[in-house]
Motif scaffolding. Structure first.
Motif, PDB file in Angstrom:
ATOM      1  N   ILE A 172     -36.601  44.438 -25.082  1.00 43.64           N
ATOM      2  CA  ILE A 172     -36.908  43.179 -23.984  1.00 43.64           C
ATOM      3  C   ILE A 172     -35.632  43.973 -23.071  1.00 43.64           C
ATOM      4  O   ILE A 172     -34.363  43.944 -23.039  1.00 43.64           O
ATOM      5  N   ILE A 173     -36.561  43.588 -21.408  1.00 37.28           N
ATOM      6  CA  ILE A 173     -35.270  44.229 -20.095  1.00 37.28           C
ATOM      7  C   ILE A 173     -35.173  42.594 -19.371  1.00 37.28           C
ATOM      8  O   ILE A 173     -36.148  41.725 -20.143  1.00 37.28           O
ATOM      9  N   HIS A 174     -34.331  42.649 -19.173  1.00 34.21           N
ATOM     10  CA  HIS A 174     -33.173  41.554 -18.407  1.00 34.21           C
ATOM     11  C   HIS A 174     -33.284  41.770 -17.008  1.00 34.21           C
ATOM     12  O   HIS A 174     -32.676  42.614 -16.515  1.00 34.21           O
ATOM     13  N   VAL A 175     -34.616  41.218 -16.428  1.00 33.48           N
ATOM     14  CA  VAL A 175     -34.643  40.989 -14.868  1.00 33.48           C
ATOM     15  C   VAL A 175     -33.389  39.113 -14.452  1.00 33.48           C
ATOM     16  O   VAL A 175     -34.258  38.880 -14.314  1.00 33.48           O
ATOM     17  N   GLU A 176     -32.762  40.136 -14.119  1.00 33.97           N
ATOM     18  CA  GLU A 176     -31.822  38.927 -13.727  1.00 33.97           C
ATOM     19  C   GLU A 176     -30.727  38.905 -11.764  1.00 33.97           C
ATOM     20  O   GLU A 176     -30.404  39.758 -11.932  1.00 33.97           O
ATOM     21  N   LEU A 177     -31.586  38.270 -11.129  1.00 34.38           N
ATOM     22  CA  LEU A 177     -31.093  38.935  -9.646  1.00 34.38           C
ATOM     23  C   LEU A 177     -30.931  37.356  -9.290  1.00 34.38           C
ATOM     24  O   LEU A 177     -31.211  35.677  -9.634  1.00 34.38           O
ATOM     25  N   PRO A 178     -29.840  37.088  -8.071  1.00 33.49           N
ATOM     26  CA  PRO A 178     -29.339  35.858  -7.480  1.00 33.49           C
ATOM     27  C   PRO A 178     -29.085  35.687  -6.892  1.00 33.49           C
ATOM     28  O   PRO A 178     -29.495  34.199  -6.611  1.00 33.49           O
ATOM     29  N   GLN A 179     -30.776  36.152  -6.369  1.00 33.69           N
ATOM     30  CA  GLN A 179     -31.204  35.358  -5.676  1.00 33.69           C
ATOM     31  C   GLN A 179     -32.654  36.039  -4.990  1.00 33.69           C
ATOM     32  O   GLN A 179     -32.218  37.352  -5.509  1.00 33.69           O
ATOM     33  N   ALA A 180     -33.811  35.621  -4.276  1.00 32.27           N
ATOM     34  CA  ALA A 180     -34.934  36.919  -4.236  1.00 32.27           C
ATOM     35  C   ALA A 180     -34.631  37.611  -3.349  1.00 32.27           C
ATOM     36  O   ALA A 180     -33.805  37.816  -2.559  1.00 32.27           O
ATOM     37  N   VAL A 181     -35.673  38.582  -4.138  1.00 27.22           N
ATOM     38  CA  VAL A 181     -35.435  39.738  -2.795  1.00 27.22           C
ATOM     39  C   VAL A 181     -36.819  40.505  -2.999  1.00 27.22           C
ATOM     40  O   VAL A 181     -37.783  39.938  -2.554  1.00 27.22           O
ATOM     41  N   SER A 182     -36.318  41.297  -1.370  1.00 30.32           N
ATOM     42  CA  SER A 182     -37.045  41.539  -0.716  1.00 30.32           C
ATOM     43  C   SER A 182     -38.831  42.534  -1.799  1.00 30.32           C
ATOM     44  O   SER A 182     -39.001  43.117  -1.166  1.00 30.32           O
ATOM     45  N   SER A 183     -38.254  43.539  -2.045  1.00 28.44           N
ATOM     46  CA  SER A 183     -38.502  44.010  -3.220  1.00 28.44           C
ATOM     47  C   SER A 183     -38.277  44.622  -4.435  1.00 28.44           C
ATOM     48  O   SER A 183     -37.923  43.797  -5.157  1.00 28.44           O
TER      49      SER A 183
END
Length: 250
Positions: free
Chosen positions: A144-155
């Motif tokens: 399981i890979i965690h994709v965790e971003l603080p804000q929406a991104v363009s790509s």
């Protein structure tokens, strides 16, 4: 400006700024001297004190604005705390000659790839400061890979980004420590469709599911995570619905 007002501003707004203790003492002294003066006599505050308070305020407000308005991140180099604006979990399955391989993990640690500053867990070029981790990381060896971003991104982040953070090769002829012919397949549970990325696995997208930026709507198939022998993904039993098969045959 009255020293007690500046003091109140520092204590309430910038209590942890490195210059605050020094300024606090200066302002207390000014306030104490002012109390013994004639009430009608103006109190003089050094211009440098006012200037530093203004600069601190501008820096904090400006930094907050930049962090919260930023929509472009270098997914590979960014380090920080775990994000909440975007938080979803694709599943990576690596097979070598038909045998599934668990990802590296240390059960004594809270996270692994993209967190531990050790070769084999994180690319030495991109070690994070202590206590921080990469936007793409793992919490065990399940896949399981965690994709965790603080804000929406363009790509959209890619599998190549994850392998770069990991510090391991990913190509049509090699995956991690395994060399041979690669069959790379991405399955989308939302559309129930598959796509072939055998010739360019690094470009495989770690997509955001139809459930939204925090969408992990599908129960994790236990057979694909070793029935929990190397962890269950720290994902409450659910994942985004994206399954990535990297099948290498020597």
């Amino acid at each position: 400006m009255k020293p007690e007002n500046l003091l109140r501003h520092l204590n309430g707004t910038h209590p942890r700024h490195p210059d605050t203790p020094k300024l606090r003492e200066q302002l207390k002294q000014e306030a104490g001297r002012g109390a013994s003066r004639n009430a009608g006599r103006p109190i003089h505050i050094p211009k440098w004190v006012v200037l530093i308070v203004v600069l601190i305020t501008a820096g904090v407000v400006g930094g907050y604005y930049l962090v919260n308005q930023q929509t472009s991140y270098n997914v590979v180099t960014w380090c920080g705390v775990e994000g909440t604006a975007i938080h979803y979990h694709p599943l990576l399955v690596i097979n070598y000659n038909g045998v599934q391989q668990h990802l590296p993990w240390d059960p004594a640690q809270s996270a692994d790839i993209g967190y531990l500053n050790q070769a084999g867990f994180t690319n030495p070029k991109y070690y994070c400061p202590a206590g921080e981790l990469h936007l793409l990381h793992t919490h065990d060896g399940s896949g399981i890979i965690h994709v965790e971003l603080p804000q929406a991104v363009s790509s959209t982040p890619t599998l190549g980004d994850f392998f770069t953070i990991w510090g391991e090769p990913l190509s049509a002829g090699q995956v991690w420590m395994f060399s041979g012919q690669l069959q790379a397949t991405m399955y989308n549970s939302d559309s129930r469709s598959s796509a072939d990325y055998s010739s360019g696995p690094a470009g495989l997208p770690l997509y955001e599911s139809a459930a939204g930026p925090q969408g992990n709507a599908y129960p994790i198939p236990l057979a694909y995570i070793f029935n929990g022998a190397y962890g269950t993904g720290a994902s409450s039993g659910f994942y985004s619905g994206e399954i990535i098969w990297l099948n290498v045959t020597a």
